[in-house]
Write a protein that holds these residues in place. Structure first.
Motif, PDB file in Angstrom:
ATOM      1  N   ILE A   1      43.672   0.569  51.130  1.00 35.70           N
ATOM      2  CA  ILE A   1      44.264   1.511  50.330  1.00 35.70           C
ATOM      3  C   ILE A   1      43.303   3.170  50.736  1.00 35.70           C
ATOM      4  N   ASN A   2      42.594   2.862  50.930  1.00 31.33           N
ATOM      5  CA  ASN A   2      41.907   4.591  51.130  1.00 31.33           C
ATOM      6  C   ASN A   2      42.974   5.270  52.324  1.00 31.33           C
ATOM      7  N   PHE A   3      43.582   4.660  53.320  1.00 31.49           N
ATOM      8  CA  PHE A   3      43.792   4.905  54.308  1.00 31.49           C
ATOM      9  C   PHE A   3      45.244   5.147  53.559  1.00 31.49           C
ATOM     10  N   ILE A   4      46.006   4.449  53.190  1.00 30.95           N
ATOM     11  CA  ILE A   4      47.259   4.738  52.606  1.00 30.95           C
ATOM     12  C   ILE A   4      47.680   6.135  51.515  1.00 30.95           C
ATOM     13  N   VAL A   5      46.804   6.218  51.206  1.00 30.45           N
ATOM     14  CA  VAL A   5      45.875   7.345  50.733  1.00 30.45           C
ATOM     15  C   VAL A   5      45.986   8.616  51.171  1.00 30.45           C
ATOM     16  N   LYS A   6      45.115   8.848  52.227  1.00 32.57           N
ATOM     17  CA  LYS A   6      45.293   9.276  53.304  1.00 32.57           C
ATOM     18  C   LYS A   6      45.749  10.084  53.529  1.00 32.57           C
ATOM     19  N   THR A   7      46.971   8.816  54.697  1.00 27.27           N
ATOM     20  CA  THR A   7      47.768   9.531  55.070  1.00 27.27           C
ATOM     21  C   THR A   7      49.613   9.308  54.152  1.00 27.27           C
ATOM     22  N   ALA A   8      49.236   9.536  53.294  1.00 23.64           N
ATOM     23  CA  ALA A   8      50.765  10.019  51.956  1.00 23.64           C
ATOM     24  C   ALA A   8      51.592  10.843  51.984  1.00 23.64           C
ATOM     25  N   GLU A   9      52.344  10.839  52.498  1.00 24.45           N
ATOM     26  CA  GLU A   9      53.376  12.253  52.667  1.00 24.45           C
ATOM     27  C   GLU A   9      52.629  13.152  50.856  1.00 24.45           C
ATOM     28  N   GLN A  10      53.101  13.828  51.411  1.00 26.15           N
ATOM     29  CA  GLN A  10      52.414  15.379  49.875  1.00 26.15           C
ATOM     30  C   GLN A  10      53.881  15.708  49.364  1.00 26.15           C
ATOM     31  N   ARG A  11      54.356  16.028  48.196  1.00 27.06           N
ATOM     32  CA  ARG A  11      55.396  16.219  47.603  1.00 27.06           C
ATOM     33  C   ARG A  11      56.021  17.101  48.951  1.00 27.06           C
ATOM     34  N   GLU A  12      57.413  17.930  49.124  1.00 25.73           N
ATOM     35  CA  GLU A  12      57.418  19.299  49.466  1.00 25.73           C
ATOM     36  C   GLU A  12      57.658  19.980  48.497  1.00 25.73           C
ATOM     37  N   ARG A  13      57.821  20.286  46.750  1.00 26.48           N
ATOM     38  CA  ARG A  13      57.701  21.422  46.003  1.00 26.48           C
ATOM     39  C   ARG A  13      56.148  21.622  45.566  1.00 26.48           C
ATOM     40  N   ASN A  14      56.234  22.701  45.362  1.00 25.60           N
ATOM     41  CA  ASN A  14      55.201  23.028  44.664  1.00 25.60           C
ATOM     42  C   ASN A  14      55.056  22.367  42.994  1.00 25.60           C
ATOM     43  N   GLY A  15      53.841  23.523  42.669  1.00 25.67           N
ATOM     44  CA  GLY A  15      54.007  23.135  40.887  1.00 25.67           C
ATOM     45  C   GLY A  15      53.234  21.715  40.493  1.00 25.67           C
ATOM     46  N   TYR A  16      53.381  21.530  39.329  1.00 26.06           N
ATOM     47  CA  TYR A  16      52.513  20.498  38.809  1.00 26.06           C
ATOM     48  C   TYR A  16      53.024  18.980  38.627  1.00 26.06           C
TER      49      TYR A  16
END
Length: 975
Positions: free
Chosen positions: A744-759
């Motif tokens: 789980i910690n690894f999946i969180v670490k490697t999860a892609e970030q959203r492309e859009r900024n903001g909330y």
């Protein structure tokens, strides 16, 4: 010199008497009153005049024969007054109207209402006894009490209340006064009597001081025999008569004369004081200058009735100087005897007219010159309004007395270090006391039929609360300890730290030979529900002890003693009006809750509202499930889902930030080395807590652990029995492989970030902080939150893994899971990600009830202070309850949700201040606090039952609609 001194004394006495002779029966419109009295008197026959002297006992709980009896006395004998006894206010009102219609001259209606109408009438409000009120320092509260009793009397067509009791109770063995007295200090009795009189008569209801000249130092009951008051005149003048002098100065309208033998005032010792001219005319009228209405005590009492025949007693009472005969016997014979006395000159018509004129003046003063029938509609509602309880609470709160507080044992502090037992003594009810104590901490009720066994059971406790509970039915009930109870009290106190709480007369303390081993001593005076509830709140520091002992306890405690306890700012429990909320408007919440149940938005729910540190609405509705087998109770707990973020993880984050372990600008790569060089390396604490760090909203970790064909838990990851490799319990008989936590910690670490900024709201923030906090402390969130917050807060029903500490029956089930665990999720966290972390998630996993959630939210509202302990600095709370990205239209604070900025958002009702904060939870939970209105609101439900596809609650916005109702319930305040 002697002549000068004598002259000064004579002048002073003359001035004093002059102050006394002011007629309290004169109305403001004196000329109109005099004209009415003269007109009435001139038109009356002799029989009508004699009839005015009688105040007959009337009952509302007797049969038609009694009604005919009273009607006959009115029509044939023209009686002038009635004193009502038992039992029903509506019936009394109807009878009063009936009897008034029969009477040529309006009847003066009296009652014994020392602690309110409930002294005689059911379904009316009961206020405390005088002994309880005698402990109050603020006499303005006694005036308010008099006002409220006056309002009740006036509403029920009562013109005269035979109160206050101004007897100075200097004899603890007094069988008839006792709790009916304000105490043993004549000045305290006098001041309380004056305060009550002013309040009562401000409502144009006459007060009547009793029992003249003083029934306090007697050891016999005048209902059964003639008591003797064997004191010199000087003693009576300096003690017993002082309250009368003070009330006369204050303008009291009436005095009731007792049936006593007082040799120093009346040489004929067998002659009751009520029949003594020396006492009634000589002392009361001439020496003390009283000009108001003089009434005998009830003439059916043995102390007077045994003296002679009824008609002779009645005549003697009038000749002695009384104006009204209370509960006279044998009226027909008395009328005949009075006429004989008039013929012989034994009684003159001038003397008769004197009393009749006073009675008529009294009736005018009471408004009977413009008599109107009693309106019976809404009578019970008017007599039982919220104002009664509001006042009652104040009276009790200001009366409860702290007499001993060794080592500052009260209020109870450091709950995390306490293990508390409760032991009951006495034969009265105690449920309200225990229930309220348990609002603050775990309280174990310990009992046994054997003292040795009881002492053995108490060995594991470091504090024992002993409640001594006696009947609260009436002030004459036995309040004394029996010998067994005293032995048990001494032994418990010898072997334990003890707080003794007396829910009985303070005279019960006279039996206790030593208080040496009793660390805390509280006198609550009465065993009413309110006394029990408020006393428990004082014990835990939600309220302060303010009372002073109205009587002395041998050499142990003097009259007037009383310690003031400190407030620990724990939640108190009261009614809405005390904090400026409307009960009527808050009750709309009930209808909304019933809609939730009816429309199956959720099987059940809890709702709590607190304001200004006081819980004023706390109710549970519905059932645990749609099968309706188990009703929801206030102590039941719910899976609070995302409320976990602000109730568990966030306070630990705030604590660490305040300790400068990290700062808001600290980057995640600095917090967790495992995130170095990841796509989350440079994200700051401020960004992720504000949900502006482009983290994914959530990750369904469980999907990858399901069998690709059956879609059920894969045997590769799960077993039905615990083992060293499979020890993460996600549900009943379902264990996850223990290395998956790292996955789980690894999946969180490697999860892609959203492309859009903001909330974008994200659970991952709290996965990250869970890992960091547990690594930092080397303990899990369950242990950390318990030790740092829940135990010291007294949030004893807030926990992860509830099945390990609480009965399953008190845990509300969430969902019938048909996609992952394939069972009823009951006692296990609903959130799948939290379940895969052994039920302890940073974003979910916490269980609680509304009361405990409110404690935590109140701690936030009080800027980090609660229960005598500071958890955070005010500046820390301000720092986290702040929008750092408001210009980007991000409504969130740090961890806390905040009111909406954009029109399409639905965070709140839109009616709370920008300073407010809270959170909502997926399972149908919601809590919010507003520093401006000082309101805490908690809504808990299991809307995901039977499945999380049940979205009716979310779509209805019912949680925020209730929030709107709460705001609308604020009385005459603008925010």
């Amino acid at each position: 010199m002697f002549k000068r001194i004598l002259f000064i004394v004579v002048v002073c006495n003359a001035l004093y008497l002059n102050a006394q002779i002011k007629d309290p029966l004169i109305a403001k419109d004196t000329l109109a009153q005099q004209k009415w009295v003269d007109t009435m008197l001139s038109s009356m026959t002799l029989d009508e005049k004699i009839g005015q002297l009688f105040m007959v006992a009337a009952y509302s709980n007797k049969d038609k024969n009694h009604e005919k009896f009273i009607a006959n006395l009115i029509e044939k004998y023209h009686i002038g007054s009635l004193i009502f006894f038992q039992d029903d206010p509506i019936k009394q009102a109807e009878l009063t109207n009936k009897y008034q219609a029969l009477s040529k001259i309006p009847l003066l209606i009296g009652i014994d209402g020392e602690w309110g109408l409930n002294m005689r009438l059911k379904d009316t409000y009961r206020f405390p006894w005088n002994m309880t009120l005698g402990a109050i320092n603020e006499n303005s509260l006694i005036t308010a009490f008099g006002v409220q009793v006056g309002k009740h009397c006036k509403r029920l067509g009562i013109h005269m209340n035979f109160a206050p009791v101004v007897d100075v109770n200097t004899n603890p063995e007094n069988p008839i006064i006792g709790n009916r007295s304000f105490g043993e200090n004549y000045l305290n009795v006098a001041n309380k009597s004056v305060a009550f009189t002013k309040g009562l008569q401000s409502e144009h209801v006459l007060a009547s001081a009793k029992h003249f000249p003083g029934h306090g130092d007697t050891a016999t009951d005048s209902h059964h025999t003639l008591p003797t008051v064997d004191f010199a005149k000087e003693r009576l003048d300096s003690i017993e008569l002082v309250p009368y002098k003070k009330t006369f100065e204050a303008g009291i309208a009436g005095v009731m004369v007792a049936h006593l033998s007082i040799p120093s005032l009346e040489p004929t010792t067998s002659l009751p004081s009520s029949l003594s001219k020396n006492i009634v005319t000589g002392l009361l009228k001439n020496e003390l200058g009283f000009q108001g209405l003089i009434i005998t005590d009830a003439l059916n009492m043995k102390a007077s009735a045994n003296f002679a025949s009824s008609e002779e007693i009645n005549l003697a009472a009038i000749l002695a100087g009384n104006d009204v005969l209370d509960v006279p016997l044998n009226i027909p014979e008395t009328v005949i005897r009075f006429k004989e006395a008039l013929q012989t000159g034994e009684l003159t018509e001038e003397r008769l007219d004197y009393s009749v004129r006073k009675i008529l003046k009294t009736k005018y003063w009471a408004g009977l010159n413009s008599y109107k029938p009693i309106e019976t509609q809404n009578l019970l509602a008017d007599l039982n309004s919220f104002e009664n309880e509001l006042l009652h609470r104040k009276l009790i709160e200001h009366s409860i007395t702290l007499l001993k507080n060794k080592e500052a044992i009260l209020p109870i502090k450091e709950l995390d270090k306490k293990k508390i037992a409760y032991v009951k003594l006495g034969d009265g009810e105690n449920d309200s006391f225990i229930s309220m104590l348990r609002n603050y901490d775990n309280i174990d009720v310990i009992s046994s039929d054997n003292l040795d066994e009881l002492i053995s059971k108490l060995k594991s406790y470091n504090l024992v609360i002993i409640g001594y509970h006696k009947s609260n039915t009436n002030p004459w009930k036995n309040y004394k300890f029996n010998n067994k109870e005293l032995v048990w009290l001494y032994e418990i106190a010898r072997t334990n730290k003890v707080v003794l709480n007396i829910f009985a007369s303070p005279y019960s303390l006279l039996q206790i030979k030593t208080f040496e081993n009793i660390e805390g001593l509280v006198v609550s005076y009465q065993n009413s529900e309110l006394s029990q509830e408020i006393s428990a709140q004082i014990i835990f520091g939600a309220l302060e002890a303010k009372g002073k002992l109205p009587v002395s306890v041998n050499n142990a405690f003097a009259e007037g003693e009383g310690l003031k306890s400190t407030s620990l700012k724990r939640l108190a429990y009261s009614i809405p009006e005390e904090v400026g909320l409307s009960s009527k408007k808050l009750n709309k919440i009930d209808s909304m809750a019933n809609i939730v149940i009816k429309d199956q938005m959720a099987p059940g729910l809890q709702v709590l509202v607190a304001r200004k540190g006081k819980v004023v609405y706390r109710k549970s509705f519905g059932y645990h499930t749609n099968e309706k087998k188990e009703k929801v109770k206030n102590y039941d707990i719910y899976d609070v889902a995302s409320l976990t973020k602000i109730l568990a993880t966030l306070p630990l984050i705030m604590e660490l930030e305040e300790q400068h372990v990290f700062q808001l600008e600290t980057k995640l790569g600095e917090l967790l080395p495992s995130l170095k060089k990841s796509n989350k390396d440079t994200l700051t604490v401020k960004e992720i807590l504000s949900h502006t760090a482009r983290l994914k909203a959530w990750i369904p970790f469980y999907n990858k652990t399901l069998d690709s064909i059956t879609k059920k838990p894969s045997e590769e990851y799960y077993q039905k029995k615990m083992s060293s490799r499979y020890n993460i319990k996600v549900a009943d008989k379902l264990y996850l492989r223990n290395d998956y936590k790292d996955s789980i910690n690894f999946i969180v670490k490697t999860a892609e970030q959203r492309e859009r900024n903001g909330y974008k709201y994200s659970d991952l923030t709290f996965f990250i902080f869970k890992q960091y906090i547990e690594d930092y402390y080397k303990k899990d969130l369950n242990a950390l939150t318990q030790n740092h917050f829940y135990k010291p807060l007294g949030a004893n029903r807030t926990t992860y893994l509830p099945l390990s500490t609480l009965p399953k029956s008190s845990i509300v089930p969430t969902e019938i899971d048909d996609y992952y665990r394939y069972q009823l999720v009951h006692g296990y966290v609903h959130d799948m990600g939290a379940a895969m972390q052994n039920g302890i998630g940073g974003h979910a996993g916490l269980f609680s009830n509304a009361n405990d959630v409110a404690k935590i939210m109140q701690m936030y509202l009080q800027k980090g202070y609660y229960g005598g302990k500071r958890y955070f600095l005010p500046s820390t709370m301000d720092k986290f309850n702040h929008r750092y990205f408001e210009k980007q239209e991000v409504r969130r604070g740090l961890g806390f949700d905040k009111p909406q900025i954009k029109e399409n958002e639905k965070a709140t009702c839109g009616c709370v201040s920008d300073k407010s904060f809270g959170h909502s939870g997926f399972t149908g939970t919601y809590t919010w606090a507003d520093p401006e209105t000082e309101i805490v609101y908690v809504f808990l439900s299991n809307r995901v039952y039977p499945t999380m596809e049940n979205k009716k609650l979310i779509k209805s916005n019912i949680r925020t609609e209730i929030q709107q109702y709460i705001q609308e319930a604020i009385i005459n305040e603008q925010y």
